[in-house]
Scaffold this motif. Structure first.
Motif, PDB file in Angstrom:
ATOM      1  N   ILE B 257       0.811  -1.207   0.000  1.00 47.39           N
ATOM      2  CA  ILE B 257       0.000   0.000   0.000  1.00 47.39           C
ATOM      3  C   ILE B 257       0.851   1.266   0.000  1.00 47.39           C
ATOM      4  N   ILE B 260       1.631   2.170  -3.426  1.00 43.49           N
ATOM      5  CA  ILE B 260       0.482   2.753  -4.130  1.00 43.49           C
ATOM      6  C   ILE B 260       0.307   4.215  -3.700  1.00 43.49           C
ATOM      7  N   MET B 261       0.470   4.451  -2.388  1.00 39.08           N
ATOM      8  CA  MET B 261       0.222   5.798  -1.867  1.00 39.08           C
ATOM      9  C   MET B 261       1.302   6.779  -2.300  1.00 39.08           C
ATOM     10  N   GLU B 262       2.539   6.269  -2.390  1.00 39.27           N
ATOM     11  CA  GLU B 262       3.629   7.186  -2.715  1.00 39.27           C
ATOM     12  C   GLU B 262       3.794   7.407  -4.218  1.00 39.27           C
ATOM     13  N   ILE B 268      -5.902   7.556  -8.188  1.00 40.02           N
ATOM     14  CA  ILE B 268      -6.499   7.266  -6.891  1.00 40.02           C
ATOM     15  C   ILE B 268      -7.981   6.917  -6.983  1.00 40.02           C
ATOM     16  N   GLU B 269      -8.680   7.650  -7.834  1.00 41.10           N
ATOM     17  CA  GLU B 269     -10.125   7.442  -7.870  1.00 41.10           C
ATOM     18  C   GLU B 269     -10.522   6.118  -8.487  1.00 41.10           C
ATOM     19  N   ILE B 271      -8.162   3.322  -9.103  1.00 41.71           N
ATOM     20  CA  ILE B 271      -7.301   2.179  -8.830  1.00 41.71           C
ATOM     21  C   ILE B 271      -8.095   1.132  -8.048  1.00 41.71           C
ATOM     22  N   SER B 272      -7.868  -0.160  -8.371  1.00 41.46           N
ATOM     23  CA  SER B 272      -8.641  -1.156  -7.630  1.00 41.46           C
ATOM     24  C   SER B 272      -7.901  -1.531  -6.359  1.00 41.46           C
ATOM     25  N   LEU B 273      -8.588  -1.398  -5.252  1.00 37.15           N
ATOM     26  CA  LEU B 273      -8.037  -1.764  -3.952  1.00 37.15           C
ATOM     27  C   LEU B 273      -8.822  -2.981  -3.504  1.00 37.15           C
ATOM     28  N   TYR B 484      -4.236  -1.480   4.934  1.00 38.84           N
ATOM     29  CA  TYR B 484      -3.485  -0.245   5.216  1.00 38.84           C
ATOM     30  C   TYR B 484      -3.071  -0.224   6.688  1.00 38.84           C
TER      31      TYR B 484
END
Lengths: 255, 673
Positions: B257, B260-262, B268-269, B271-273, B484
């Protein structure tokens, strides 16, 4: 519809509170800071209103640098932007001045609804939302337990009165409502929201409170000493019963 | 050419065979639907892949389960009968062309004749057993639609009739050949020989072409339909088994994660989480779903399904398959995977106990797939179960799901004469005792931690705890889909531990142990981690800890899922019990070791409850009561809480005791002093 939610950072109730040697401030090391409980419900109510009727949710807090965390969380949950009034000299300030500071910094926004928690878990003044309503000359209601939009500029609220009585009131915009805990189920801050919050604007206003004349001053902060003790009564049911009767009759003298 | 082997195959047959093969290949596109899945790299080790394929695939190792005797015998007969006939057909393919005839047997070679007929009989017998099971025994866990299902041709029973028809056709063809050719070894083909005697030679001469063509055509139709019928599992399941990484089987994959965050390029809107649709799963997870044969063993052993909760692990897998086919080959507009095919409560009912994965004959990994969908609910939608939300927030704020102050982590030691040293004070020790949140804050588990202190001190172990520096390992958070939070906690603990030197971690809670041992390596934390039962067994066997047999109690041991099934620790707790009580006082529950039933708290279910159905902990506690034992011994923080709760709920506080192995050992030290 433009909604403002006033939020405040408070120590978690399970944190060990220690008073600094100045007897006026709390030792912030080892304190877990969270968003004030009823403010969290106010935020959820604002988000629900926005989801249903559209508009913008702006969160506003007045506090020291560390209050940044609750703004981020609020943005992660779905608020659109933040107003962060940073108290550069964090020491005691009375609620009337807090209301003045916040009013000074939000009045140009011309919010339709200002939501705040019923009371803060730390200082418990229960006044902020109502003081701001007076200063901005808006309608207001406290102890709100549910909200319902009537039309574009009227909201109907259910308020809690004493001993199981309720009151329904219709208020015209602009209005200031203080929200009772339990009104809704506050949402969980999803990772997607946390990532999206990074790109949401937060207006930071650095403020020196020495410009405001104190109305009240703080004498001393202390942790209440224990005055009552729980007594455990052990033994067989009959013994316990007779002990209780004895206490009720002779010590408390209610029998 | 050896005349014994030669028989004429008409040219026309090869044309039909070609058509059949093409049609089969066309139908194999079902298998290639998995291409829409995400990449999933896995180490390819030829030998281990071959081993998988031969032992679990062709050898059907996991099909044979003591929990499913009837079905095991049934599948043995069908499976090996079928394999034998495939072998016979393959040999015939070569010998009919005169290839390798010096090495290969012919249909009249006695042993070959005998096993071929035996194979056919096994297949027929197995199919009849299966039909009896489907239509008379009718286990209600099996799908009840016998002539449809799997979105395929013929359903579960239709294919059985087809196989029986095919086998009988084979025998009739053989009988006509035997009658006409009358080889001296004819009686070795014991079934065909007997049939050949039932009518006159002239009749057989008349019938033979019909028999031969009839059998040839049905065989070709069968081959062409393999991917469309239940028989598809011989291709899909073996592929799935072969490609399984058994070392990592059932383990949850990390999402990285922080990366992904960095990453500034993350959309962001969008992306599949986690997984909200079939394309969010890896190709291997989709292959899992395609290879499911609907034997329903997963659901038969699932504690949630058995308690009447909304979950059936088989349905989860077949829903994914149905959604996959509808999005690819059928191109239908269907409901969403989550919310449509699969409800949120189904996903939240899973205790991640792994019973499904233990029983699955084709090595499907149900739990990581369920976790991936939970990740979508939590990380994307912010929708953990309402009650669990609070514990997640508390874990985030205070480092423990109960929400107590970080500063109170060592408060439990106030009741003890022993004060555990902290790593902050000692810097370097042999053993780091991982107390866990339950041991630190839950009154019932504090007693287990206190027992451990007594054991560690008595055995004179050089140990320390992390104290205030310890934080939740993130087990529940990860299994609730909150990756997360898990990643944050894992990194925090790894950073804390990197400051100190120790040889080994001893954990009291198998959930902590599992997480640190098997999941922290993904974040750079590699430790030797053992459970306290492993340490205690070692201390007793090396004589460092002396225990007395002092118990008149009869004891039954409840295997915690994360100690047993997930980490294969079955013997250590039992060996310890043998040292503290007489061996005849230890009674096993019917469901023990690999087939132990969950207490109901795993997978984050400790923090919320699915109200529908019975209570899993009460079900398990009742199984313990059935043994007549007076103590339920266990070795897990959650199990202790759940068993204790069930004991109170069922009103058995005076008839039953719930004790951790550490408490039992600690008591037996006391009496020796």
């Amino acid at each position: 519809m433009k909604i403002c939610v006033l939020i405040k950072q408070v120590p978690d109730k399970d944190s060990k509170i220690r008073i600094n040697s100045d007897s006026k401030t709390i030792d912030s090391t080892n304190i877990t800071n969270i968003i004030n409980e009823s403010d969290n419900y106010a935020l959820e109510e604002a988000l629900l209103l926005k989801e249903k009727h559209g508009g913008e949710v702006v969160v506003c807090t007045f506090g020291n640098e560390s209050s940044n965390g609750i703004i981020k969380t609020a943005l992660a949950k779905g608020a659109d932007r933040g107003i962060f009034i940073i108290n550069t000299k964090p020491h005691y300030i009375d609620i009337l001045n807090v209301a003045k500071i916040i009013t000074d910094n939000i009045k140009s926004e011309k919010f339709d609804i200002i939501l705040s928690g019923l009371q803060s878990d730390d200082s418990g003044n229960c006044q902020l939302g109502l003081l701001i309503a007076e200063m901005l000359n808006t309608s207001h209601a406290s102890l709100v337990m549910s909200t319902e939009m009537i039309d574009d500029s009227t909201i109907k609220v259910k308020q809690e009165l004493e001993s199981g009585w309720f009151q329904w009131t219709e208020l015209n915009f602009p209005t200031s409502l203080t929200i009772q805990s339990g009104i809704n189920t506050p949402r969980y801050a999803a990772l997607r929201g946390i990532m999206m919050a990074k790109n949401k604007p937060v207006e930071k206003i650095e403020l020196d409170i020495s410009g405001y004349t104190p109305f009240l001053s703080l004498e001393k902060l202390y942790i209440p000493s224990k005055s009552k003790e729980t007594q455990f009564i052990n033994g067989a049911p009959e013994e316990i019963a007779s002990t209780i009767v004895n206490i009720l009759a002779n010590e408390i003298k209610v029998l | 050419m050896n005349p014994e082997h030669s028989h004429n195959v008409p040219q026309l047959f090869y044309i039909f065979a070609l058509i059949s093969m093409f049609y089969m290949a066309y139908n194999l596109r079902r298998l290639f639907t998995i291409q829409i899945g995400k990449p999933d790299s896995r180490p390819f080790n030829f030998l281990s892949q071959l081993y998988n394929s031969l032992s679990f695939g062709v050898g059907q190792k996991k099909v044979y389960s003591k929990r499913f005797t009837y079905a095991s015998i049934m599948h043995f007969l069908i499976g090996w009968g079928f394999i034998e006939l495939v072998f016979a057909t393959t040999v015939d393919f070569f010998t009919a062309r005169g290839w390798f005839t010096d090495y290969l047997p012919g249909f009249d070679t006695p042993w070959f004749a005998f096993i071929n007929d035996t194979g056919g009989i096994m297949l027929i017998a197995g199919c009849f057993m299966a039909l009896i099971r489907r239509h008379y025994i009718k286990p209600n866990i099996l799908p009840q639609n016998n002539f449809s299902g799997r979105g395929t041709f013929l359903g579960d029973s239709g294919i059985l009739f087809f196989l029986i028809f095919l086998s009988i056709g084979g025998f009739l063809t053989e009988a006509s050949r035997l009658a006409i050719e009358n080889p001296i070894t004819a009686h070795w083909s014991w079934v065909g020989y007997a049939i050949s005697k039932t009518t006159s030679l002239s009749n057989w001469i008349y019938l033979k072409p019909y028999m031969w063509w009839g059998h040839a055509i049905t065989s070709l139709i069968f081959i062409s339909l393999i991917p469309m019928t239940k028989m598809f599992h011989v291709i899909a399941a073996i592929a799935n088994i072969t490609l399984t990484n058994r070392k990592k089987h059932g383990l949850i994959k990390s999402m990285n994660i922080s990366e992904i965050m960095e990453n500034p390029d993350s959309d962001i809107e969008n992306i599949s989480l986690g997984a909200s649709n079939v394309k969010d799963f890896s190709w291997k997870q989709l292959l899992d779903s395609v290879s499911c044969t609907e034997c329903a063993r997963c659901s038969s052993v699932c504690p949630a399904t058995r308690a009447g909760k909304p979950l059936s692990p088989m349905k989860i897998i077949t829903d994914i398959r149905d959604k996959l086919y509808s999005e690819t080959i059928n191109n239908n507009k269907t409901d969403d995977l989550i919310g449509g095919f699969i409800s949120e409560t189904e996903l939240w009912s899973c205790t991640t106990c792994g019973a499904c994965m233990e029983e699955c004959p084709v090595l499907i990994e149900h739990v990581p797939t369920i976790i991936d969908m939970r990740r979508h609910l939590v990380l994307s939608e912010g929708k953990p179960p309402t009650q669990a939300k609070e514990s997640l927030e508390k874990t985030m704020q205070n480092g423990n799901p109960w929400g107590f102050s970080k500063e109170d982590r060592l408060k439990w030691t106030e009741q003890s004469d022993f004060k555990p040293p902290t790593l902050e004070e000692k810097n370097e020790v042999d053993i780091l005792y991982w107390v866990g949140c339950a041991g630190s804050y839950d009154p019932r588990n504090q007693n287990i931690a206190l027992s451990m202190l007594k054991i560690l001190e008595t055995a004179d172990i050089d140990y320390a705890v992390l104290g205030k520096e310890e934080t939740c390992t993130g087990d529940s958070a990860r299994r609730l889909g909150e990756e997360y939070l898990f990643e944050t906690l894992a990194k925090q603990n790894i950073e804390t531990m990197s400051k100190y030197k120790f040889n080994k971690i001893v954990a009291s809670c198998p959930h902590c142990m599992h997480t640190i041992l098997n999941e922290y390596p993904d974040f750079g934390g590699n430790y030797e981690v053992v459970h306290h039962t492993e340490l205690i067994e070692e201390l007793i066997s090396t004589g460092k800890l002396k225990t007395n047999i002092n118990s008149d109690e009869t004891i039954t041991f409840h295997d915690p899922c994360y100690l047993g099934r997930h980490n294969k620790i079955y013997n250590e707790p039992r060996n310890i019990l043998k040292k503290v009580t007489n061996i005849e006082n230890i009674i096993e529950m019917k469901e023990n070791k690999e087939s132990s039933m969950c207490c109901g708290a795993g997978g984050g279910n400790m923090w919320h409850e699915i109200n529908e159905g019975e209570r899993v902990n009460v079900n398990r506690f009742n199984q313990a009561m059935e043994t007549g034992a007076t103590t339920v011994a266990t070795a897990c923080s959650f199990c202790t809480i759940m068993m204790d709760d069930a004991m109170k709920v069922t009103g058995n506080e005076n008839t039953m005791k719930v004790q951790d192995i550490a408490e039992i050992v600690s008591d037996s030290i006391e009496s020796s002093v």
